[in-house]
Design a protein around this motif. Structure first.
Motif, PDB file in Angstrom:
ATOM      1  N   ILE A  24       0.399  -1.335  -0.017  1.00  0.00           N
ATOM      2  CA  ILE A  24      -0.300   0.123  -0.018  1.00  0.00           C
ATOM      3  C   ILE A  24       0.914   0.914   0.185  1.00  0.00           C
ATOM      4  N   LEU A  25       2.098   1.264   0.935  1.00  0.00           N
ATOM      5  CA  LEU A  25       2.297   2.659   0.573  1.00  0.00           C
ATOM      6  C   LEU A  25       3.769   2.953  -0.180  1.00  0.00           C
ATOM      7  N   ALA A  28       1.213   3.672  -2.887  1.00  0.00           N
ATOM      8  CA  ALA A  28       0.283   5.341  -2.875  1.00  0.00           C
ATOM      9  C   ALA A  28       1.764   6.290  -3.046  1.00  0.00           C
ATOM     10  N   ASP A  29       2.886   5.679  -2.943  1.00  0.00           N
ATOM     11  CA  ASP A  29       3.768   6.576  -3.331  1.00  0.00           C
ATOM     12  C   ASP A  29       4.342   6.941  -4.665  1.00  0.00           C
ATOM     13  N   ARG A  31       2.314   7.075  -6.891  1.00  0.00           N
ATOM     14  CA  ARG A  31       1.124   8.481  -7.072  1.00  0.00           C
ATOM     15  C   ARG A  31       1.156   9.061  -5.956  1.00  0.00           C
ATOM     16  N   MET A  33       0.677   9.705  -3.409  1.00  0.00           N
ATOM     17  CA  MET A  33      -0.408   9.996  -2.526  1.00  0.00           C
ATOM     18  C   MET A  33      -0.121   9.939  -1.017  1.00  0.00           C
ATOM     19  N   GLU A  34      -0.464   9.864  -0.265  1.00  0.00           N
ATOM     20  CA  GLU A  34      -0.372   8.980   1.292  1.00  0.00           C
ATOM     21  C   GLU A  34      -1.577   8.226   1.574  1.00  0.00           C
ATOM     22  N   ARG A  35      -0.785   7.689   1.783  1.00  0.00           N
ATOM     23  CA  ARG A  35      -1.570   6.048   2.367  1.00  0.00           C
ATOM     24  C   ARG A  35      -3.099   5.962   2.331  1.00  0.00           C
ATOM     25  N   GLU A  37      -4.820   8.729   2.078  1.00  0.00           N
ATOM     26  CA  GLU A  37      -5.009   9.776   0.268  1.00  0.00           C
ATOM     27  C   GLU A  37      -5.429   8.198  -0.602  1.00  0.00           C
ATOM     28  N   TYR A  38      -4.519   7.377  -0.753  1.00  0.00           N
ATOM     29  CA  TYR A  38      -4.675   5.987  -1.806  1.00  0.00           C
ATOM     30  C   TYR A  38      -6.167   5.157  -1.350  1.00  0.00           C
ATOM     31  N   ILE A  39      -5.988   5.110  -0.329  1.00  0.00           N
ATOM     32  CA  ILE A  39      -7.809   4.717   0.077  1.00  0.00           C
ATOM     33  C   ILE A  39      -8.314   4.406  -0.223  1.00  0.00           C
ATOM     34  N   HIS A  41      -9.291   6.992  -2.745  1.00  0.00           N
ATOM     35  CA  HIS A  41      -9.172   6.833  -4.273  1.00  0.00           C
ATOM     36  C   HIS A  41      -9.130   5.612  -4.906  1.00  0.00           C
TER      37      HIS A  41
END
Length: 79
Positions: A24-25, A28-29, A31, A33-35, A37-39, A41
């Motif tokens: 996940i990290l 997210a990185d 993109r 994005m923070e974790r 924010e990615y979730i 998304h």
């Protein structure tokens, strides 16, 4: 579509393996994005996909004639 205001709500705890957390990290990185924010998304993407599925299935019923809802059991036949 109106943009919904982002409101801070209590945190959501999700149990996951260490390898899933690393994935996940890393994703997210990629993109930028923070974790969290990615979730968010991912959830929005899934909602869009489910809407596409609904819309595709809904097309099956839009053009159906009214008689398509009749069944063999809704009329009494002479014996």
């Amino acid at each position: 579509m109106a943009t919904e205001k982002l409101t801070i709500v209590p945190s959501l705890t999700v149990r996951m393996t260490e390898s899933l957390q690393r994935d996940i990290l890393a994703l997210a990185d990629l993109r930028c994005m923070e974790r969290g924010e990615y979730i968010r998304h991912l959830i929005l993407q899934d909602k869009l996909e489910q809407h596409r599925v609904w819309a595709a299935r809904n097309q099956l019923f839009i053009g159906a004639a009214p008689s398509a809802t009749d069944t063999a059991h809704d009329k009494v036949l002479p014996e």
